[in-house]
Design an enzyme around this catalytic site. Sequence first.
Site, PDB file in Angstrom:
ATOM      1  N   PHE A 222     -26.398 -17.168  49.920  1.00 24.59           N
ATOM      2  CA  PHE A 222     -25.734 -18.320  50.552  1.00 24.59           C
ATOM      3  C   PHE A 222     -26.294 -18.646  51.928  1.00 24.59           C
ATOM      4  CE2 PHE A 222     -22.566 -16.298  47.705  1.00 24.59           C
ATOM      5  CZ  PHE A 222     -22.508 -17.294  46.746  1.00 24.59           C
ATOM      6  N   GLU A 226     -31.309 -15.354  54.432  1.00 23.58           N
ATOM      7  CA  GLU A 226     -32.556 -16.087  54.676  1.00 23.58           C
ATOM      8  C   GLU A 226     -33.310 -15.404  55.817  1.00 23.58           C
ATOM      9  OE1 GLU A 226     -32.292 -20.381  55.048  1.00 23.58           O
ATOM     10  OE2 GLU A 226     -34.265 -20.505  55.965  1.00 23.58           O
ATOM     11  N   ARG A 304     -30.910 -29.997  61.410  1.00 24.03           N
ATOM     12  CA  ARG A 304     -30.314 -30.556  60.188  1.00 24.03           C
ATOM     13  C   ARG A 304     -28.959 -31.203  60.501  1.00 24.03           C
ATOM     14  NH1 ARG A 304     -31.173 -30.887  54.592  1.00 24.03           N
ATOM     15  NH2 ARG A 304     -32.971 -29.513  54.479  1.00 24.03           N
ATOM     16  N   ARG A 336     -25.179 -22.267  53.391  1.00 21.90           N
ATOM     17  CA  ARG A 336     -25.127 -23.430  52.489  1.00 21.90           C
ATOM     18  C   ARG A 336     -24.800 -24.746  53.213  1.00 21.90           C
ATOM     19  NH1 ARG A 336     -22.274 -22.262  46.719  1.00 21.90           N
ATOM     20  NH2 ARG A 336     -23.639 -23.532  45.431  1.00 21.90           N
ATOM     21  N   THR A 434     -36.736 -29.019  56.572  1.00 19.49           N
ATOM     22  CA  THR A 434     -37.089 -29.969  57.626  1.00 19.49           C
ATOM     23  C   THR A 434     -38.252 -29.432  58.464  1.00 19.49           C
ATOM     24  OG1 THR A 434     -35.413 -29.029  59.056  1.00 19.49           O
ATOM     25  CG2 THR A 434     -34.763 -30.891  57.686  1.00 19.49           C
ATOM     26  N   ALA A 503     -32.819 -24.125  51.450  1.00 22.36           N
ATOM     27  CA  ALA A 503     -32.894 -25.588  51.547  1.00 22.36           C
ATOM     28  C   ALA A 503     -32.742 -26.251  50.176  1.00 22.36           C
ATOM     29  CB  ALA A 503     -34.208 -26.012  52.228  1.00 22.36           C
ATOM     30  N   GLU A 707     -27.060 -26.902  47.592  1.00 24.55           N
ATOM     31  CA  GLU A 707     -26.187 -27.117  48.740  1.00 24.55           C
ATOM     32  C   GLU A 707     -25.309 -28.380  48.696  1.00 24.55           C
ATOM     33  OE1 GLU A 707     -29.813 -26.488  51.075  1.00 24.55           O
ATOM     34  OE2 GLU A 707     -28.513 -25.543  52.551  1.00 24.55           O
TER      35      GLU A 707
HETATM   36  N1  MTE Z   1     -25.374 -19.948  44.361  1.00 25.54           N
HETATM   37  C1  MTE Z   1     -25.110 -18.640  44.165  1.00 25.54           C
HETATM   38  N2  MTE Z   1     -24.473 -18.254  43.051  1.00 25.54           N
HETATM   39  N3  MTE Z   1     -25.462 -17.705  45.105  1.00 25.54           N
HETATM   40  C2  MTE Z   1     -26.094 -18.062  46.268  1.00 25.54           C
HETATM   41  O1  MTE Z   1     -26.404 -17.200  47.094  1.00 25.54           O
HETATM   42  N4  MTE Z   1     -26.994 -19.910  47.645  1.00 25.54           N
HETATM   43  C3  MTE Z   1     -26.906 -21.339  47.937  1.00 25.54           C
HETATM   44  C4  MTE Z   1     -27.142 -22.159  46.672  1.00 25.54           C
HETATM   45  N5  MTE Z   1     -26.306 -21.669  45.618  1.00 25.54           N
HETATM   46  C5  MTE Z   1     -26.370 -19.448  46.496  1.00 25.54           C
HETATM   47  C6  MTE Z   1     -26.010 -20.360  45.476  1.00 25.54           C
HETATM   48  C7  MTE Z   1     -27.846 -21.791  48.951  1.00 25.54           C
HETATM   49  S1  MTE Z   1     -27.422 -21.626  50.576  1.00 25.54           S
HETATM   50  C8  MTE Z   1     -29.031 -22.377  48.631  1.00 25.54           C
HETATM   51  S2  MTE Z   1     -30.083 -22.960  49.813  1.00 25.54           S
HETATM   52  C9  MTE Z   1     -29.451 -22.541  47.226  1.00 25.54           C
HETATM   53  O2  MTE Z   1     -28.501 -21.995  46.299  1.00 25.54           O
HETATM   54  C10 MTE Z   1     -30.795 -21.836  47.036  1.00 25.54           C
HETATM   55  O3  MTE Z   1     -31.237 -21.860  45.740  1.00 25.54           O
HETATM   56  P1  MTE Z   1     -32.094 -23.059  45.121  1.00 25.54           P
HETATM   57  O4  MTE Z   1     -33.037 -23.501  46.178  1.00 25.54           O
HETATM   58  O5  MTE Z   1     -32.748 -22.420  43.979  1.00 25.54           O
HETATM   59  O6  MTE Z   1     -31.099 -24.101  44.777  1.00 25.54           O
HETATM   60  N1  HPA Z   2     -33.008 -25.405  55.202  1.00 28.81           N
HETATM   61  C1  HPA Z   2     -32.932 -24.079  55.035  1.00 28.81           C
HETATM   62  N2  HPA Z   2     -33.701 -23.235  55.678  1.00 28.81           N
HETATM   63  C2  HPA Z   2     -34.579 -23.715  56.544  1.00 28.81           C
HETATM   64  C3  HPA Z   2     -34.701 -25.085  56.772  1.00 28.81           C
HETATM   65  C4  HPA Z   2     -33.880 -25.978  56.066  1.00 28.81           C
HETATM   66  O1  HPA Z   2     -33.937 -27.206  56.219  1.00 28.81           O
HETATM   67  N3  HPA Z   2     -35.658 -25.263  57.711  1.00 28.81           N
HETATM   68  C5  HPA Z   2     -36.081 -24.029  58.020  1.00 28.81           C
HETATM   69  N4  HPA Z   2     -35.428 -23.092  57.324  1.00 28.81           N
HETATM   70 MO1  MOS Z   3     -29.487 -22.053  51.965  1.00 25.90          MO
HETATM   71  S1  MOS Z   3     -28.324 -22.165  53.668  1.00 25.90           S
HETATM   72  O1  MOS Z   3     -30.723 -23.084  52.691  1.00 25.90           O
HETATM   73  O2  MOS Z   3     -30.065 -20.484  52.075  1.00 25.90           O
END
Ligand code: MTE
Ligand code: HPA
Ligand code: MOS
Length: 752
Positions: A222, A226, A304, A336, A434, A503, A707
């Site tokens: 979530f 990161e 952002r 998120r 970004t 992201a 997100e």
């Molecule tokens: N969904 C689950 N089940 N667990 C997670 O940790 N992270 C969220 C979202 N959904 C998350 C989640 C966040 S903060 C992001 S940025 C995106 O999943 C990242 O995955 P994606 O880029 O593959 O969508």
């Molecule tokens: N989203 C998530 N992580 C990031 C970003 C963003 O836009 N830019 C740098 N790290």
């Molecule tokens: Mo999601 S806050 O960009 O890991």
Amino acid sequence: MRSYDSVQHVRGESKFVDDIAAPEGTLFGYVFYSPIAHGKIKSIDFNETLKVSGIHAVITAKDIPGENQIGGIILDEELFASNEVHYVGQPIALVIASDRVASHKGVKKIKAEFEKLKPVFDPREAFEKGNLIVPPRIFSLGDVDSVWQQCDYLIEGKVESGSQEHLYLETQGALAVPIEGGGVKIISSTQGPTAVQKIAARVLNMPMNKIEVDVPRLGGGFGGKEDQATAWAVMAALAALKLNQPVKIILPRQEDMRMTGKRHPYSSDYKIGLNKDGKILAYQSWYYQNAGASADLSTAILERTLFHSTNSYFIPNVKATAYCCRTNLPPFTAFRGFGGPQAMFVIESAIHKAAHVMGVDPSFIQKKNLLKEGDEFPYGQKTENCRAVKCFEENEKRFDFQSQSVRVKKFNDESKLYKKGIALMPVCFGISFTTTFLNQASALVHVYTDGSVNISTAAVEMGQGVNAKLMSVASRIFSINPDRIRIDTTNTSRVANTSPTAASKGADLNGYATIDACNLILERLKKVARELLSADESSTIEIKDEFVHMNNTKTDVDWVKLINHAYVNRISLSAQAHHSTPNIYFDRTKMKGDAFAYHVYGTALVEATVDYLRGTYVIDSVKVVHDFGTSIHPVTDRGQAEGGIVQGLGWMTLEEIIYNDEGKLLTDALSTYKVPDIHFAPKELEVHFLEDVPNPYGPFQSKAIGEPPFMYGIGGYFAIINAMKEFKPDKEIIYNAPITNEKVLMWLHSND
Ligand code: MTE
Ligand code: HPA
Ligand code: MOS
């Protein structure tokens, strides 16, 4: 289509870091952290600790062969505090023992003395004192100052939004194993394997090629992993190399909650100007971001916030200013939405208050100002394939907003002790990091001689279903059964220079890279098939449902036969491909650019009921029209939408992070920190996929999903506030999230 590893998860067979069979001789690390928010370390004594049976070592800043520095964007964060401490929970030392119990005992025996310095917890106070991590960032469009006089309504206000604990099911942790040649293999629960590798290299004073980071999967991230998975992974590696034994660190839940950063709390001010038709002519906002003690990702998150300052609306004159304020709390981090939700809560609060002043429903102002095709965002990008109006109107129509309003009004007329409120929440979220250079990924695909396929990418599976999507795209390209495909762990030796999975770009970037790598192999296979079938130039060769088709006719050459034929003819069955998002840029000197590949749109309708006597509330329903593009994996996307919505509702309602006046986290357990459960989840949760909405900028016309749905939860705040207003129509409304039951009760029954 089920999720990639749901069966394993349900059976308890999936291996998270702490489940992996640890090598013989694995030691355990436990962190000693600062008990005070700000001060100098006067003395520290490990003598009693070292006497505890089972203790192997105590590691501090002095043991670091490289730099004591784990800052990602700005170099302002020590791995172990050396002289000063800046928040309660800041790591000072790592106690290494043969088992967990001994490591905990060892930490308890540490004697440390501090000289206390005055801490700052409030971002506005930090701003007053000049404690900014970077100079203010400003986005502007048009000229707000020349427009204020033309406005029929000018409204100003303050908005507060609180922090949020990630509460990933798997706490932070890592296992580090020394490997021959002086290197180290780190199994880490991180969204950013390369961040771990890079910072381990810096701290250990070692080239990156001696550090292998492997990520099987996360029990949730979530955003909390990161950047903030790095410290524990690097500590484990440091200890493992020093002692030449494997070292594991797994944070117990309470320690994780105390030591790690969460969503940034924001204090904001705004000024909004409208004409009498409800058109927003100008909007000015100021965001005081509580960054915590070090930068972490705060500056990117702050940006952002500015990118999403106008949410789903076109406003011709905007000036948004953001301050990154350093305080003595744990460094706040990605969560998120990455600063977007905080911005959207401010503009929605401004619209809500304006509607109150004008005596109209907020939806009247929302609808009047929705983005249209070609409208300019404050960062200069123009909308393309804009679906703000489409989603909003489809929501109004499908869920019949007008008659719902009538029903709610009737209910409120008849009910004394319970009142209902409804709110619409449009969302527009930009898709791309970004930080432009992060928009890249690569994939490595192997086809084995039995026809099975193994895929490695930069994507980390954290429950969001990226593996299911990668499997799906590969099976489509090869036209083979998905059961033949395995998605391997994320590993820096197989896939280098990974951007974090964040992201919402994981599936887009790695999906494209996977498509490209699979296509490279497919082209070779088609050539092989052509030779095998003695097909001439004009014949068409395709693979369909595991068989080679020539001129649209199925042949007897199946997938395995084709693969074998390629192998004996010495054709490579492996390919690597790199993908980078085209045509995006952001110029930080001007704060302008086409920062996003595309935007995701949608609108939620939220209904809530408030209980006057108890101050409690129920979220009756959340009904959404969302632009998924053409979904690669609808079950996963629906799950992401539903999960995001409930998490967003939690942030806005129940989840309250409280520190005492010495900066100590009081809400450090699930008994004091309330998260949504199945009883709290909306009684009705309907997510409608907008139809016929391909996205030319996503793999197979899909859109990112991770997100954006989180922000529908903001509608929950306004539904509750609207219900509260029914009891006391003239009382000043509060824009201070979360709107906990306690706050509702106080607002309803206090006389001010
Ligand atoms: N969904 C689950 N089940 N667990 C997670 O940790 N992270 C969220 C979202 N959904 C998350 C989640 C966040 S903060 C992001 S940025 C995106 O999943 C990242 O995955 P994606 O880029 O593959 O969508
Ligand atoms: N989203 C998530 N992580 C990031 C970003 C963003 O836009 N830019 C740098 N790290
Ligand atoms: Mo999601 S806050 O960009 O890991």
